[in-house]
Design a protein around this motif. Structure first.
Motif, mmCIF file in Angstrom:
data_model
loop_
_atom_site.group_PDB
_atom_site.id
_atom_site.type_symbol
_atom_site.label_atom_id
_atom_site.label_comp_id
_atom_site.label_asym_id
_atom_site.label_seq_id
_atom_site.Cartn_x
_atom_site.Cartn_y
_atom_site.Cartn_z
ATOM 1 N N GLU A 3 0.853 -1.186 0.000
ATOM 2 C CA GLU A 3 0.000 0.000 0.000
ATOM 3 C C GLU A 3 0.894 1.243 0.000
ATOM 4 N N ALA A 4 0.385 2.361 -0.482
ATOM 5 C CA ALA A 4 1.164 3.593 -0.560
ATOM 6 C C ALA A 4 1.611 4.070 0.816
ATOM 7 N N GLU A 5 0.795 3.850 1.835
ATOM 8 C CA GLU A 5 1.138 4.331 3.178
ATOM 9 C C GLU A 5 2.002 3.350 3.970
ATOM 10 N N GLU A 6 2.338 2.223 3.379
ATOM 11 C CA GLU A 6 3.148 1.218 4.080
ATOM 12 C C GLU A 6 4.584 1.711 4.242
ATOM 13 N N THR A 7 5.187 1.381 5.374
ATOM 14 C CA THR A 7 6.551 1.843 5.643
ATOM 15 C C THR A 7 7.567 0.988 4.895
ATOM 16 N N LEU A 8 8.719 1.589 4.664
ATOM 17 C CA LEU A 8 9.798 0.905 3.962
ATOM 18 C C LEU A 8 10.275 -0.315 4.746
ATOM 19 N N SER A 9 10.353 -0.191 6.059
ATOM 20 C CA SER A 9 10.827 -1.327 6.863
ATOM 21 C C SER A 9 9.864 -2.515 6.761
ATOM 22 N N ASN A 10 8.576 -2.264 6.676
ATOM 23 C CA ASN A 10 7.614 -3.363 6.492
ATOM 24 C C ASN A 10 7.838 -4.083 5.166
ATOM 25 N N ILE A 11 8.073 -3.324 4.126
ATOM 26 C CA ILE A 11 8.287 -3.931 2.801
ATOM 27 C C ILE A 11 9.578 -4.749 2.814
ATOM 28 N N VAL A 12 10.635 -4.194 3.405
ATOM 29 C CA VAL A 12 11.911 -4.918 3.491
ATOM 30 C C VAL A 12 11.731 -6.200 4.289
ATOM 31 N N ASN A 13 11.022 -6.128 5.408
ATOM 32 C CA ASN A 13 10.785 -7.326 6.224
ATOM 33 C C ASN A 13 10.021 -8.395 5.447
ATOM 34 N N ARG A 14 9.044 -7.968 4.659
ATOM 35 C CA ARG A 14 8.281 -8.960 3.878
ATOM 36 C C ARG A 14 9.149 -9.613 2.814
ATOM 37 N N ILE A 15 9.990 -8.839 2.159
ATOM 38 C CA ILE A 15 10.884 -9.420 1.148
ATOM 39 C C ILE A 15 11.869 -10.381 1.818
ATOM 40 N N ASN A 16 12.295 -10.069 3.029
ATOM 41 C CA ASN A 16 13.239 -10.934 3.745
ATOM 42 C C ASN A 16 12.625 -12.279 4.115
ATOM 43 N N HIS A 17 11.339 -12.429 4.041
ATOM 44 C CA HIS A 17 10.722 -13.732 4.313
ATOM 45 C C HIS A 17 11.028 -14.751 3.214
ATOM 46 N N PHE A 18 11.442 -14.263 2.058
ATOM 47 C CA PHE A 18 11.804 -15.177 0.986
ATOM 48 C C PHE A 18 13.207 -15.708 1.253
#
Length: 191
Positions: A161-176
């Motif tokens: 989402e546009a309002e999502e923080t960068l750290s949340n996106i990085v954490n989600r990618i790190n799940h891979f």
């Protein structure tokens, strides 16, 4: 000739002469069936029996096709949902340095969010990580460094989402399993 006499002749032809047998055969009327009429009756009889069978076959085929269609649609929707699904982070008590790191990244995120008002919801379907990271760099104003060059071409299904923080996106990618991102200041390093 009477019927009983004819029956006796058929049962015991040796008792009668050839003339008597011929006379009996001459007396018997030969009925020739009307072939066209018989064929018409045969077709009508089978047509009446076929109609219910045809309808049953049509209904069974329609039911089978609708079942197959439903299964295919359900399967493709489920696979699409699974590809777009993200894993929620488990809630753990953060360590002191993680708290500091989170505060730093949140302050960085909040300042970036204030300066960047053009961010929008993003969705990537089977896209290389390099393309995703270019969008993150543009939206959040960070520099991206690939240490693991092979990671550039790993394809992902990811949305945010546009309002999502960068750290949340990085954490989600790190799940891979194949990549690991490290956010430090305004730099994302990909190992």
């Amino acid at each position: 000739m009477k019927k009983e006499e004819k029956i006796r002749m058929l049962l015991h032809p040796e008792r009668y002469t050839d003339e008597q047998i011929e006379r009996m055969l001459d007396d018997a009327p030969i009925v020739e069936p009307d072939i066209d009429e018989e064929w018409h009756q045969f077709k009508e009889g089978h047509r009446q029996h076929r109609q219910p069978m045809r309808w049953a076959a049509i209904l069974i085929t329609a039911a089978a096709l609708s079942g197959i269609s439903y299964a295919a649609i359900h399967h493709f929707q489920k696979t699409r949902e699974n590809k777009q699904e993200t894993i929620a982070l488990p809630q753990q008590k953060p360590l002191a340095r993680e708290v500091m790191w989170k505060k730093e990244s949140q302050s960085i995120d909040s300042t970036m969010e204030k300066t960047e008002s053009t961010k929008k919801n993003q969705q990537f379907n089977n896209v290389p990580l390099q393309q995703i990271m270019q969008q993150i760099s543009k939206d959040y104003g960070v520099e991206v460094v690939f240490i693991n060059e092979a990671a550039r071409n790993i394809r992902f299904y990811l949305s945010w989402e546009a309002e999502e923080t960068l750290s949340n996106i990085v954490n989600r990618i790190n799940h891979f399993e194949k990549v690991h991102l490290t956010l430090s200041g305004k730099t994302i390093t990909i190992n």
